[in-house]
Design an enzyme around this catalytic site. Structure first.
Site, short mmCIF file in Angstrom:
data_model
loop_
_atom_site.label_atom_id
_atom_site.label_comp_id
_atom_site.label_asym_id
_atom_site.label_seq_id
_atom_site.Cartn_x
_atom_site.Cartn_y
_atom_site.Cartn_z
CE LYS A 1 -13.52 6.54 1.04
NZ LYS A 1 -12.53 6.56 2.13
CG HIS B 1 -1.96 -1.01 1.22
ND1 HIS B 1 -3.23 -0.79 0.71
CD2 HIS B 1 -1.93 -2.28 1.62
CE1 HIS B 1 -3.94 -1.90 0.84
NE2 HIS B 1 -3.18 -2.83 1.39
CB THR C 1 -9.75 5.33 -0.99
OG1 THR C 1 -9.17 5.66 0.27
CG2 THR C 1 -9.17 4.03 -1.49
CE LYS D 1 -1.49 10.87 2.78
NZ LYS D 1 -2.25 10.01 1.84
CE LYS E 1 -5.39 14.21 -0.14
NZ LYS E 1 -5.70 12.97 -0.81
NE ARG E 2 -2.67 10.44 9.82
CZ ARG E 2 -2.43 9.64 10.86
NH1 ARG E 2 -3.37 8.81 11.27
NH2 ARG E 2 -1.29 9.68 11.51
C1 26W Z 1 4.58 0.74 9.69
C2 26W Z 1 3.91 2.07 9.63
C3 26W Z 1 2.90 2.15 8.55
C4 26W Z 1 1.57 2.32 8.88
C5 26W Z 1 0.62 2.37 7.88
C6 26W Z 1 3.28 2.01 7.24
C7 26W Z 1 2.33 2.06 6.25
C8 26W Z 1 1.01 2.23 6.57
C9 26W Z 1 -0.05 2.24 5.51
C10 26W Z 1 0.23 1.17 4.47
C11 26W Z 1 -0.17 3.56 4.86
C12 26W Z 1 -1.43 3.67 4.08
O1 26W Z 1 -2.51 3.78 4.63
N1 26W Z 1 -1.32 3.67 2.76
C13 26W Z 1 -2.43 4.07 1.93
O2 26W Z 1 -3.18 2.93 1.53
C14 26W Z 1 -4.34 3.31 0.81
C15 26W Z 1 -5.14 2.06 0.54
O3 26W Z 1 -4.51 1.24 -0.37
C16 26W Z 1 -3.96 4.04 -0.46
O4 26W Z 1 -5.13 4.46 -1.11
C17 26W Z 1 -3.09 5.25 -0.14
O5 26W Z 1 -2.61 5.84 -1.33
C18 26W Z 1 -1.91 4.82 0.73
O6 26W Z 1 -1.18 5.96 1.17
#
Ligand code: 26W
Length: 808
Positions: free
Chosen positions: A657, A357, A653, A551, A545-546
């Site tokens: 929406k 992701h 995503t 971003k 978004k975060r």
């Molecule tokens: C280990 C720390 C950590 C925590 C969360 C690393 C990575 C994450 C997530 C994978 C980050 C995340 O939420 N990624 C997002 O995933 C969405 C669903 O696929 C995508 O639409 C976003 O572009 C992506 O940033």
């Protein structure tokens, strides 16, 4: 109440009365809103539980393939409205309550968000449960029952502070405790090996045990027939260690107890940034070991053997966080079932699949090997052996290229690399948008791709559009139903039919009215919550978004500063009134992100103070942005800001929406924006900025952000304001970051972003054109349904079929 027959109003009323009196000892006349919420919750939960049982009976009878979705996060939001909607009970519930003089909408507001996730990854998991249930797949999600979800954000003079989110009082109505499915998880200790004839015994001794107690949450599909289960594990001490206790070490016994329960206390609030904390590794193994034991148990109880596991079970790893599922499955097969390595490895790799992701380097998970070994001694041994065998194979396949093999190794330089473990242990590796999947093959996993090209796939993300359109935007849903019939609510591709009305002036006018109504509603909420008066006829320009540098919320902010200067210099200029709406949480330790939040808030204050600009441009920073806030926001947006540096956002995503609610994307060609562009065509999206390949060449040729500062007076003016200070606070850290490194090329994209905004201003004034663009976005959004994503996973990765047929 019986399930598979329609429920009458009378039955519903009786059941509600019964819940109120039986569980809370009150009559409808005396019950308060909270009690109504809980009673309704229990009532709906009973119905769901019955439906799940029916559904499960059919799964067992048909020996359908089970899909298990493992994820550290499920950002569920509220459930009551979604559940009533999917069960087709919303109207009845509304009428029954209204007879008691209660408004259903007020009951909805009593429910806390289940905020068991950070952002995109967690919300995707929640949307996918909806898609799995709707598609009638036999599916379970597995995650943790965090006592505290994502923190509540409170802004103090623009500075983010964090408050604990105790969601269980209120959120727990949906959870059914399943104590008899409790399993034990072993941490620490060491390994004792012995031989019994030919049989090799491996035993973990002196370990610390923690009990994993499951709580189930039921998630109904669109027609309420398929029901998915989200099983959340809660950590519980296995009772005081009587040995320690008897030796008089009372404090240590109690301490150990508390340590165990810490595991599921709180969700780690960083998004896209790893935390090398041992508690996080404990959380990951806790989730994985509990879930895998449960999966194996469920499978054995039906089939009595693991040899058909890949035919009957698909396990999807949502990012690398649950990657330990791979060695955990091996551990059970080797140590508990006495299977040989080759057979076990074949079964495991044919069962497990992995979704990536993110390509952000700082998000790639690695663990120091010594920590890994001391926490998980047996898992460490197994990972070592997986690594040894895989390295041997890769050495052969690369013709002895030790550099490449070292890149792909699971353990190197004293670190355990979870992404490499995930690729090696899975039969499928997918990205979440076409561009992202291509980038994985070209860069992050390039060496793997050359050796195992058949593993690499794409499944573009999708959203639970019944939540994000049908439930959140009832007026638009009604218009669509009137024009194209109700078929689109279960088959999103039918939204295309809406395109036929592009030149129908009445429809375009209706669309405009609906958008305006939604904007009025949002304005009222904003006024109630923050006191800011927003003009519903201004352009609602939304970035939610975060908060992360990649971003580029600060690109948005710089443009607002430039616009401010322009208005100050040209008081009579024709600027369309604009409301810039932001919503974002920053990871608590991400200092620059917190500064960006404060900068946005301070710019907002500055605008508000200035009578010359405050009716033209305004900033609203929505505090504590979360699923429930998003549900009111999405229908009210005109412009969807999707402005990440090309090549950094895996998919996005929120973009989907906003699109399905008729917002126009103002974006870079990044993530799923590329596919949004393809779906709506050049005329219905506003693109700007560097393309992913241009980013690469600019980086390669030596990027110098100062050049842009020197060549663009507006950019220079905006940047200089950061050091002069805004409302008494300087933002030199942001300025220095942009001037010296600018890792996400904000400066390079500024000018084109500015141009794109001018274009937006211009076309917004042409109402027919704008409404037509909006219409095409709604009509083109069907492919971004989670139902479609799930169908692709089922067809290309899981090889799973829907359990129910039309007759069921
Ligand atoms: C280990 C720390 C950590 C925590 C969360 C690393 C990575 C994450 C997530 C994978 C980050 C995340 O939420 N990624 C997002 O995933 C969405 C669903 O696929 C995508 O639409 C976003 O572009 C992506 O940033």
């Amino acid at each position: 109440m019986k399930v598979n027959q329609t429920i009458t109003k009378q039955q519903f009323r009786d059941a509600l009365r019964q819940k109120l009196s039986h569980h809370f000892g009150v009559q409808p006349e005396n019950a308060d809103y909270d009690t109504y919420y809980r009673a309704l919750g229990l009532l709906v939960r009973d119905i769901l539980q019955d439906k799940r049982k029916n559904f499960n009976d059919q799964v067992r009878e048909k020996e359908g393939k089970q899909v298990y979705y493992l994820c550290m996060e499920f950002l569920m939001g509220r459930s009551l409205k979604n559940n009533l909607y999917n069960l087709g009970l919303e109207d009845i519930a509304r009428e029954v309550l209204s007879d008691f003089d209660i408004k259903l909408e007020n009951i909805y507001k009593r429910e806390p968000d289940a905020g068991l996730g950070n952002g995109g990854l967690g919300r995707l998991a929640a949307c996918f449960l909806d898609g799995l249930a709707t598609g009638d797949y036999a599916a379970m999600g597995y995650s943790l029952r965090y006592e505290f979800g994502i923190f509540r954000q409170k802004l103090v003079d623009g500075w983010q502070t964090e408050l604990p989110d105790a969601w269980l009082p209120g959120g727990d109505v949906w959870l059914v405790k399943r104590p008899n499915h409790t399993v034990e998880i072993k941490f620490d200790g060491h390994i004792k090996e012995s031989w019994d004839g030919n049989y090799h015994h491996v035993e973990q001794v002196d370990y610390n045990a923690v009990e994993a107690v499951p709580y189930d949450m039921y998630v109904p599909g669109a027609d309420g027939k398929g029901v998915a289960v989200l099983r959340l594990w809660s950590a519980c001490a296995p009772g005081l260690d009587m040995n320690l206790f008897n030796q008089g070490d009372y404090i240590r016994a109690v301490e150990r107890d508390a340590m165990a329960e810490v595991i599921t206390k709180v969700l780690y609030p960083s998004d896209n940034h790893r935390e090398g904390k041992s508690l996080r590794l404990r959380q990951q193994y806790f989730l994985v070991s509990a879930s895998i034991q449960d999966i194996i148990h469920r499978h054995l109880s039906q089939y009595g053997s693991l040899s058909n596991l890949p035919d009957k079970v698909a396990i999807q790893l949502n990012d690398t966080h649950p990657a330990l599922a791979i060695p955990e499955l091996m551990r059970i097969m080797l140590d508990e079932c006495g299977m040989g390595w080759e057979e076990a490895w074949d079964l495991v790799t044919r069962t497990v699949a992995y979704t990536n992701h993110t390509v952000m380097a700082e998000a790639l998970e690695v663990w120091p090997e010594d920590l890994f070994q001391s926490l998980l001694p047996r898992i460490h041994q197994i990972v070592q052996e997986i690594n040894r065998r895989a390295s041997e194979e890769m050495m052969m396949k690369t013709g002895g290229n030790s550099q490449k093999v070292s890149n792909m190794a699971i353990i190197s330089y004293g670190m355990v690399k979870m992404a490499n473990l995930s690729v090696i242990g899975s039969h499928s590796v997918n990205g979440v948008s076409q561009l992202h999947s291509q980038i994985l093959k070209d860069t992050v996993f390039h060496d793997f791709y050359t050796l195992y090209p058949e593993k690499f796939k794409n499944v573009t993300n999708g959203i639970a559009y019944r939540r994000w359109l049908c439930q959140s935007n009832p007026e638009l849903t009604q218009l669509l139903t009137k024009l194209i019939g109700p078929g689109f609510t279960t088959d999103a591709s039918q939204l295309q039919k809406f395109g036929k009305f592009e030149n129908d002036k009445t429809v375009l006018a209706e669309l405009e009215t609906i958008k305006r109504n939604n904007k009025v509603r949002l304005s009222n909420t904003i006024q109630r919550q923050s006191g800011i008066l927003v003009d519903p006829d201004s352009i609602f320009d939304v970035q939610v978004k975060r908060l992360h540098e990649y971003k580029r919320q600060h690109l948005n902010a710089l443009h607002i500063l430039a616009l401010y200067q322009y208005i100050k210099e040209n008081p009579n200029a024709d600027v369309k009134p604009h409301t810039f709406i932001f919503g974002a949480k920053a990871a608590p330790g991400y200092y620059l992100a917190k500064q960006i939040i404060q900068m946005i808030c301070k710019i907002g204050q500055m605008l508000e103070k200035d009578p010359q600009v405050r009716d033209l441009i305004k900033i609203v920073y929505l505090e504590d942005y979360r699923v429930t806030v998003a549900e009111e926001l999405m229908p009210a947006a005109d412009v969807s800001e999707q402005i990440s540096l090309a090549g950094t956002e895996a998919s996005g995503t929120g973009n989907m929406k906003l699109m399905i609610n008729g917002a126009i994307t103002l974006g870079t060609l990044d993530g799923a924006n590329v596919e949004i562009h393809r779906a709506v065509g050049d005329d219905n999206i506003v693109l700007f900025g560097l393309k992913a390949d241009e980013v690469d060449s600019l980086k390669a040729s030596g990027y110098n952000p100062m050049v842009y500062y020197n060549n663009n007076a507006y950019l220079r003016g905006a940047i200089d304001m950061l050091s002069r200070g805004i409302e008494g606070t300087d933002f030199n850290d942001i300025r220095n970051s942009l001037m010296n490194k600018d890792p996400y090329m904000v400066m390079a994209d500024f000018e084109d972003y500015h141009r794109a905004h001018q274009y937006i201003n211009q076309i917004y004034g042409d109402r027919d054109t704008w409404n037509k663009m909006s219409l095409h976005n709604i009509a083109g959004a069907g492919i971004f349904s989670a139902d479609r994503s799930i169908a692709e996973y089922a067809g290309n990765i899981w090889h799973a079929q829907p359990i129910l047929t039309k007759e069921d």
